[in-house]
Write an enzyme that holds these catalytic residues in place. Structure first.
Site, PDB file in Angstrom:
ATOM      1  N   GLN A 113     -18.237  27.940  58.347  1.00  0.00           N
ATOM      2  CA  GLN A 113     -17.556  27.304  57.224  1.00  0.00           C
ATOM      3  C   GLN A 113     -17.370  28.305  56.092  1.00  0.00           C
ATOM      4  OE1 GLN A 113     -18.965  22.717  57.201  1.00  0.00           O
ATOM      5  NE2 GLN A 113     -20.487  24.129  56.434  1.00  0.00           N
TER       6      GLN A 113
ATOM      7  N   LYS B   3     -13.784  46.408  39.073  1.00  0.00           N
ATOM      8  CA  LYS B   3     -15.108  46.178  38.493  1.00  0.00           C
ATOM      9  C   LYS B   3     -14.993  45.768  37.018  1.00  0.00           C
ATOM     10  CE  LYS B   3     -18.671  48.564  39.821  1.00  0.00           C
ATOM     11  NZ  LYS B   3     -19.605  47.476  40.251  1.00  0.00           N
TER      12      LYS B   3
ATOM     13  N   ARG C 209     -13.474  26.259  50.330  1.00  0.00           N
ATOM     14  CA  ARG C 209     -13.451  25.048  51.163  1.00  0.00           C
ATOM     15  C   ARG C 209     -13.326  23.770  50.343  1.00  0.00           C
ATOM     16  NH1 ARG C 209     -18.221  22.806  53.808  1.00  0.00           N
ATOM     17  NH2 ARG C 209     -19.240  24.769  53.246  1.00  0.00           N
TER      18      ARG C 209
ATOM     19  N   TYR D 269       0.840  -1.204   0.000  1.00  0.00           N
ATOM     20  CA  TYR D 269       0.000   0.000   0.000  1.00  0.00           C
ATOM     21  C   TYR D 269       0.874   1.253   0.000  1.00  0.00           C
ATOM     22  CZ  TYR D 269      -3.044   3.741   1.566  1.00  0.00           C
ATOM     23  OH  TYR D 269      -3.715   4.929   1.650  1.00  0.00           O
TER      24      TYR D 269
ATOM     25  N   ASN E 186       1.408   4.157   8.163  1.00  0.00           N
ATOM     26  CA  ASN E 186       0.903   2.929   7.551  1.00  0.00           C
ATOM     27  C   ASN E 186       1.342   2.873   6.085  1.00  0.00           C
ATOM     28  OD1 ASN E 186      -0.959   0.570   7.300  1.00  0.00           O
ATOM     29  ND2 ASN E 186      -2.000   1.959   5.887  1.00  0.00           N
TER      30      ASN E 186
END
Length: 712
Positions: A344, A452, A350, A104, A380
């Protein structure tokens, strides 16, 4: 290695009883910490020579050769030991052609038209390159339709490495020519688009072959950015002997591989690994400036979850926070006044180890997959000299690249999402534990809107990053007369992941500038609070201690409670006008005196012992001196002579702050200055793109021993 065959080709013992499926090798590659792996990658990136032998190429080496800043300092060397194997496969092709063997791409047509036959092997290779030159460039060597030179250099390196293994039927001299092009910074122009990586990156790789064969449409970029034709490119690179007349199979060997996608993927993953570590350190700094509770990094929590990425992320954050001056101050505050903030911390802080851990595992896994790919033989047919046969298979299918890039891109988007969540908390005075809204540092918050605009930009970056997280590999189209009916789309996915890396760098640089702003605001906060405390104490002593006749006055007992108000009140809630009756400081100081007066009982009826009578004197005195003291404290800090030093110098995260403020000269931003946030973010972004920030990042972790703190 089992030995060497008579024809010189190395005979590989692929059927070993130990680890025949390569799973053990894949697992072994993940041993050790991710941080150690990143350190190793950085060290490899900085080596002056990349030695190619076909089996040991790393993503860091590919990134090093690709990097624009390295083209004059990092060189490629080919292993002379590979010459015999390469020659053996090339000779085998010529011998088989002479014997009339049907192979091929050597005697047949290509793809869906492989039923066609020819004995003119050289002409077939020439036609292969011609019809694959199907890319569109537009105008200019760096147009939007041209693959960046760094990507092309990466592809050239990877393709050389693949072909060096001696299974492709190509002359060693061609590999030497490509190496000379790399070492002399001569880069062929490849189209950005046009490959689906089903039979390899056929279209873009054909342009490297086109330059090697002197096609008139081939172009290259020289060392100084000049456009070169093929003849000029050969002259600049010192390639002698004229253009190559391709022998049978050589054109196919050049184009039938995954080098463009895997080369770009290597570059992307080098950056992605560094950004993953960066996100861990930034999360720890976020915990510092937010007065976070460090127990979220406790090893037991993460050991019980079992995931190594999470355990390492937590351990790195734990290391940064261990001994941090900010953490010590926050712990003292939490102990003495536990109700001042929630029990928490919010999820962006966290659960950051739980969030980042899987992303690190995905990026690390993708890195290993790409490293296997860049050391693979992926064309190939494969020439097996030892068994005297050509093997027709499909190693050109770039699925490992497409899948790993899709996965890595999703991980990068998740890192960006966490970063945006943390940034949003940082600039919001409802969540940031006393920092000013938008991280404004100016004297007049009505004329200073801080970050901002940066928050809006971050939202834009994050949105685009989340869009890019969508997979590419589920958009496959059947191609080439339905011969390539499944294909990997690896270069498309790698390109999108490169975009994601770029956007995450924008987010990381903006976030780091904001964190440095927060660090300086905590420093300002501490100095202003100290000035207010001293002033309130002095005014209380002058106005509340003695009565009109020199006797001790009941109001003298108010001082402790007055100072507690100063300790508890957020400084930036009143810093622009400390004595304003509309701001909480004066309101709460007055309330202390009122409460004491109400407890003073019958003594309030006596003018000489009335605390109510003292309120006006206390407030008038405070209004006379406090604004001056606040301004004096601010001015002292701005001039470099603060009463209290910046805590960041006592923290392991200091190297990054020092880099931004010192080496880059990015300053505290205020509305009083002309400089914009974007200008400072640009400095950090540029440094990040140039790799300048890596040393400071790793310095933050230089003392980490690779393990979490003991559970005790």
């Amino acid at each position: 290695m089992a030995g060497v065959a008579q024809n010189g080709h190395q005979e590989m013992d692929f059927c070993m009883k130990v680890d025949p499926l390569n799973w053990e090798m894949a697992a072994d590659s993940l041993k050790g910490s991710h941080l150690d792996e990143v350190k190793k990658m950085v060290a490899e990136f900085r080596k002056p020579v990349v030695k190619l032998g076909g089996e040991t190429l790393t993503v860091a080496q590919v990134a090093a050769i690709a990097a624009k800043d390295n083209v004059k300092t990092v060189k490629v060397e080919l292993s002379e030991g590979a010459r015999a194997g390469v020659k053996a496969s090339s000779d085998w092709v010529m011998d088989s052609m002479g014997k009339g063997t049907d192979s091929y791409g050597v005697t047949t047509g290509f793809g869906a038209t492989s039923h066609r036959r020819t004995k003119n092997g050289g002409a077939l290779q020439k036609e292969l390159i011609r019809f694959l030159n199907a890319g569109v460039f537009g105008n200019g060597t760096e147009s939007c339709h041209t693959l960046p030179q760094s990507g092309t250099r990466a592809a050239m390196l990877v393709r050389i490495n693949t072909l060096l293994q001696g299974y492709s039927g190509i002359r060693f001299e061609i590999l030497e020519a490509i190496t000379k092009l790399l070492n002399h910074n001569v880069t062929p122009c490849l189209p950005l688009r046009g490959t689906i990586t089903a039979s390899g990156d056929l279209v873009p790789l054909s342009y490297i072959a086109g330059l090697l064969t002197g096609r008139p449409n081939s172009k290259a970029v020289g060392p100084n950015g000049e456009t070169l034709n093929a003849e000029e490119a050969f002259r600049v690179a010192g390639v002698n002997g004229g253009f190559f007349e391709l022998q049978p199979k050589e054109g196919l060997a050049l184009v039938n591989g995954t080098a463009v996608g895997s080369g770009l993927a290597s570059m992307v993953l080098f950056d992605a690994n560094v950004l993953a570590v960066f996100s861990e350190v930034l999360s720890a700094i976020f915990a510092e400036v937010m007065n976070g509770k460090p127990e979220f990094t406790d090893h037991l929590t993460h050991k019980l979850k079992h995931h190594p990425g999470q355990i390492e992320a937590a351990a790195i954050m734990e290391h940064i926070l261990d001994g941090s001056s900010y953490v010590k101050a926050a712990q003292k505050l939490h102990e003495t006044d536990p109700l001042q903030k929630p029990k928490q911390d919010r999820y962006a802080l966290r659960t950051s180890p739980q969030w980042l851990g899987p992303q690190i595992e995905v990026i690390r896994s993708a890195t290993k997959m790409i490293e296997r790919e860049i050391n693979s033989v992926n064309d190939n047919p494969l020439i097996d000299v030892s068994r005297n046969k050509a093997l027709h298979g499909g190693n050109f299918q770039g699925t490992p690249i497409g899948v790993s890039m899709d996965n890595a891109r999703l991980a990068l988007a998740s890192i960006g999402k966490l970063m945006f969540g943390q940034f949003s908390e940082l600039v919001n005075d409802y969540y940031n534990n006393g920092l000013p809204s938008n991280l404004t540092a100016g004297r007049n918050p009505s004329l200073d809107y801080g970050f901002k605009g940066s928050e809006i930009a971050m939202a834009s970056y994050c949105s685009e990053l989340q869009f890019l997280a969508n997979p590419v590999t589920n958009h496959v189209q059947s191609a080439e007369q339905h011969n390539q009916d499944v294909n990997s789309l690896d270069l498309i996915s790698a390109r999108k992941t490169a975009e994601a890396v770029d956007i995450l760098k924008l987010m990381s640089s903006t976030y780091l500038v904001a964190l440095c702003q927060a660090i300086d605001l905590r420093h300002l906060e501490e100095n202003l609070r100290n000035a207010v405390k001293n002033t309130v104490s002095q005014v209380a002593k002058r106005t509340l201690t003695m009565g009109t006749n020199g006797e001790l006055h009941p109001s003298r007992f108010c001082e402790k409670d007055l100072l507690r108000v100063v300790d508890r009140e957020y400084v930036f809630a009143y810093a622009d006008d400390a004595c304003s009756a509309n701001y909480p400081l004066m309101q709460k100081l007055r309330q202390v005196l009122v409460d004491h007066a109400l407890q003073n009982g019958e003594n309030e009826k006596n003018a000489n012992s009335s605390i109510f009578q003292k309120i006006l004197a206390f407030e008038d005195e405070l209004k006379a001196v406090l604004p001056k003291e606040v301004e004096s404290a601010r001015a002292a800090l701005e001039s470099g002579n603060p009463a209290i030093a910046n805590r960041i110098k006592e923290c392991r995260s200091y190297p990054l702050y020092r880099f931004v403020r010192g080496e880059l000269g990015a300053e505290l931003l205020t509305g009083e200055k002309v400089r914009s946030p974007g200008e400072e973010c640009d400095k950090v972004f540029t440094a990040m793109c140039n790799g300048q920030i890596i040393d400071s990042l790793l310095e933050c972790l230089k003392e980490w021993n690779g393990a979490p703190l003991p559970i005790c």
